[in-house]
Design an enzyme around this catalytic site. Structure first.
Site, PDB file in Angstrom:
ATOM      1  N   SER A   1       0.826  -1.216   0.000  1.00 53.76           N
ATOM      2  CA  SER A   1       0.000   0.000   0.000  1.00 53.76           C
ATOM      3  C   SER A   1       0.851   1.253   0.000  1.00 53.76           C
ATOM      4  O   SER A   1       1.943   1.273   0.543  1.00 53.76           O
ATOM      5  CB  SER A   1      -0.907   0.019   1.231  1.00 53.76           C
TER       6      SER A   1
ATOM      7  N   LYS B   1      -4.535  -6.577   3.462  1.00 53.73           N
ATOM      8  CA  LYS B   1      -4.548  -5.451   2.506  1.00 53.73           C
ATOM      9  C   LYS B   1      -5.987  -5.100   2.107  1.00 53.73           C
ATOM     10  O   LYS B   1      -6.334  -3.927   1.951  1.00 53.73           O
ATOM     11  CB  LYS B   1      -3.710  -5.813   1.268  1.00 53.73           C
TER      12      LYS B   1
ATOM     13  N   HIS C   1      -7.447  -3.167   4.835  1.00 54.53           N
ATOM     14  CA  HIS C   1      -6.874  -1.819   4.726  1.00 54.53           C
ATOM     15  C   HIS C   1      -7.690  -1.003   3.718  1.00 54.53           C
ATOM     16  O   HIS C   1      -8.052   0.152   3.961  1.00 54.53           O
ATOM     17  CB  HIS C   1      -5.402  -1.913   4.276  1.00 54.53           C
ATOM     18  N   ASN C   2      -7.977  -1.596   2.585  1.00 57.73           N
ATOM     19  CA  ASN C   2      -8.694  -0.856   1.552  1.00 57.73           C
ATOM     20  C   ASN C   2     -10.141  -0.570   1.941  1.00 57.73           C
ATOM     21  O   ASN C   2     -10.677   0.486   1.620  1.00 57.73           O
ATOM     22  CB  ASN C   2      -8.636  -1.604   0.220  1.00 57.73           C
TER      23      ASN C   2
ATOM     24  N   GLU D   1      -9.881   2.226   4.065  1.00 54.61           N
ATOM     25  CA  GLU D   1      -9.549   3.376   3.190  1.00 54.61           C
ATOM     26  C   GLU D   1     -10.846   3.970   2.605  1.00 54.61           C
ATOM     27  O   GLU D   1     -11.060   5.183   2.648  1.00 54.61           O
ATOM     28  CB  GLU D   1      -8.617   2.875   2.087  1.00 54.61           C
TER      29      GLU D   1
HETATM   30  C1  6PG Z   1      -3.134   1.515  -1.586  1.00 52.96           C
HETATM   31  C2  6PG Z   1      -4.428   1.711  -2.266  1.00 52.96           C
HETATM   32  C3  6PG Z   1      -4.368   1.176  -3.642  1.00 52.96           C
HETATM   33  C4  6PG Z   1      -5.543   1.657  -4.394  1.00 52.96           C
HETATM   34  C5  6PG Z   1      -6.488   0.702  -4.948  1.00 52.96           C
HETATM   35  C6  6PG Z   1      -7.907   0.811  -4.497  1.00 52.96           C
HETATM   36  O1  6PG Z   1      -3.195   0.964  -0.505  1.00 52.96           O
HETATM   37  O2  6PG Z   1      -2.115   1.925  -2.104  1.00 52.96           O
HETATM   38  O3  6PG Z   1      -5.462   1.086  -1.569  1.00 52.96           O
HETATM   39  O4  6PG Z   1      -4.216  -0.192  -3.571  1.00 52.96           O
HETATM   40  O5  6PG Z   1      -5.854   2.931  -4.357  1.00 52.96           O
HETATM   41  O6  6PG Z   1      -6.318   0.831  -6.298  1.00 52.96           O
HETATM   42  O7  6PG Z   1      -8.562   1.803  -5.114  1.00 52.96           O
HETATM   43  P1  6PG Z   1     -10.039   1.777  -5.696  1.00 52.96           P
HETATM   44  O8  6PG Z   1     -10.733   0.531  -5.312  1.00 52.96           O
HETATM   45  O9  6PG Z   1     -10.600   3.001  -5.085  1.00 52.96           O
HETATM   46  O10 6PG Z   1      -9.892   1.891  -7.178  1.00 52.96           O
END
Ligand code: 6PG
Length: 468
Positions: free
Chosen positions: A130, A184, A187-188, A191
């Site tokens: 990430s 991960k 994490h997303n 996010e």
């Molecule tokens: C990171 C981000 C990266 C990313 C993904 C998810 O940890 O560096 O999470 O992996 O931004 O592409 O983005 P979307 O699902 O919003 O496209």
């Protein structure tokens, strides 16, 4: 010619940046891209690092240029391309040569690939990386999964290239199989939720309080000096402050309100459902992205029913209350995310190092924030406990929850959308309701399906008097 210590396949943005990072940390690396013009172009632009980079125009050349036992990172799009790449590469490798999938893989695919590698007796790792382009280049957060022995083969390289938080590297081996990619994905999911809650507060300021982008920028900048200090609040300030060169307007005001997604947040929600782990804040954030895509329907709705947001009275909500609401919402979101990780750890037998998860998220990754250090401490003391009960966070919750309630109530009564913040409030209320209304659900289930219920006063399975 001396051989490279590691190889990398896939010179898209992330692969290219990761290769430069590896070379910069002193490791000799061989690189390969399906389109070989991209490989030469990348090498030509590598500047002083070019000496440590060996460009290869075939998989055979790549393999031949790496010292044994080899380690090769795949940075190709998630899904079928990873399987195709492994199928093309594996026959060229020896039994001890390691393939590392560093893309945003679905952890279930990683589990399948790890099981196949295990059956074939060859090493495989799935690692979550990430930090976007900048992180890949100068220090990402790395969440590793797979056999520990395989991790140990490359751990020193991954540690060297990752972000650093006060002398501690933001890279950790999480456990077996797909555990790194699962962490991960969570994490997303977080996010998505962090971003959505910031967007909701921005919406209150813009549509409820008539704040322009520059004013929002100042607010985000101020918050970034307090408990909300984080990469996402920081960049929210920066994007709010930016001006469009062509029109002179705030860039934010000319960006279409339709958010994209590659699906990792959705995976988090799907897995949470499989595990029966409630993550309503993240679910609301994913749903909000899906709703954002329905631009035409939303415009039709506005024409049919009238626009939703109604301006707030000037003293209805203070900037401080919005900040506090975001603090409370954030704690609820992370409490859910860590609960999901705990549930997955138990289900899949990963024994995830919970405090370590918080530690590797302190720097390098997209959700990095000051609060993650406090979370790491809380999880060190009680790794399996819900974060909201940790003394530090219980106090923060008590202090900030009244503001979240006020912000959600005010926003909802004015048609301002706050689904993720409201989900945080709902979670809090659910979590402090010792006697819920699920007795009604149980009665209904027993009525129509004789599913039975437990009683508060006697042990065993019981049926109601409505049975035949
Ligand atoms: C990171 C981000 C990266 C990313 C993904 C998810 O940890 O560096 O999470 O992996 O931004 O592409 O983005 P979307 O699902 O919003 O496209």
């Amino acid at each position: 010619m001396s051989k490279s210590e590691i190889g990398l396949i896939g010179l898209g943005t992330m692969g290219a940046m990761l290769s430069l990072n590896i070379a910069e940390k002193g490791f000799a690396i061989s690189v390969f891209n399906r389109t070989s013009s991209r490989t030469s172009e990348f090498h030509a632009q590598a500047g002083v690092l070019a000496d440590r980079i060996t460009p290869c125009d075939s998989l055979e050349a790549l393999v031949a240029s790496i010292a044994e036992p080899r380690a090769i990172i795949l940075m190709v799009p998630a899904g079928a391309p990873v399987d195709e790449q492994i199928a093309a590469l594996r026959p060229l490798l020896g039994k001890d040569d390691l393939i590392i999938d560093a893309g945003n893989a679905n952890f279930r695919d990683t589990e399948t690939r790890a099981a196949k590698a295990e059956a074939d007796g060859v090493p495989f790792l799935g690692i979550g990386v990430s930090g976007g382009e900048e992180g890949a280049r100068h220090g990402p957060s790395i969440m590793g999964g797979g056999r520990k022995q395989a991790w140990d083969q490359v751990g020193h390289i991954l540690t060297a290239i990752s972000a650093d938080y006060e002398g501690t590297s933001c890279t950790t081996w999480m456990g077996q199989g797909g555990s790194g990619h699962f962490v991960k994905a969570v994490h997303n999911g977080i996010e998505y939720a962090d971003m959505q809650m910031i967007a909701e507060v921005y919406g209150i300021m813009r549509d409820g309080q008539g704040a322009d982008a520059a004013t929002c920028a100042e607010t985000f900048k101020a918050w970034n000096a307090g408990p909300l200090k984080s990469y996402l609040v920081e960049i929210s300030g920066e994007v709010s402050a930016a001006t469009d060169a062509d029109t002179g307007s705030a860039v934010l005001d000319i960006i279409l309100d339709r958010a994209g997604q590659k699906g990792t947040g959705r995976w988090t929600v799907i897995e949470a459902q499989h595990l029966g782990a409630p993550i309503p804040v993240i679910e609301a954030a994913v749903a909000a992205r899906n709703l954002s895509a329905m631009k035409t329907e939303r415009e039709r709705g506005e024409a049919t029913f009238g626009a939703a947001p109604v301006a707030l009275k000037s003293d209805a909500l203070s900037v401080g209350e919005l900040e506090q609401a975001l603090i409370a919402g954030k704690i609820m979101c992370y409490a859910q995310g860590f609960h999901l990780l705990n549930a997955a750890s138990t289900e899949f037998g990963w024994d995830l190092p919970m405090p370590e998860v918080a530690r590797v998220w302190r720097e390098g990754c997209i959700i990095r924030s000051t609060m993650l250090n406090d979370m790491a401490e809380a999880l060190t003391a009680a790794p399996q406990d819900n974060l909201m009960f940790a003394p530090f966070f219980a106090k923060l919750v008590e202090d900030n929850m009244p503001a979240l309630r006020k912000v959600v109530a005010t926003a909802i009564s004015h048609g301002l959308q706050v689904p993720a913040l409201a989900a945080g409030l709902g979670y809090y209320d659910a979590m402090r309701t010792g006697r819920s209304t699920a007795n009604m659900i149980q009665a209904q289930r027993d009525f129509f399906g004789a599913h039975s219920f437990e009683r508060t006063d006697k042990d065993g399975a019981h049926h109601g008097p409505w049975g035949a």
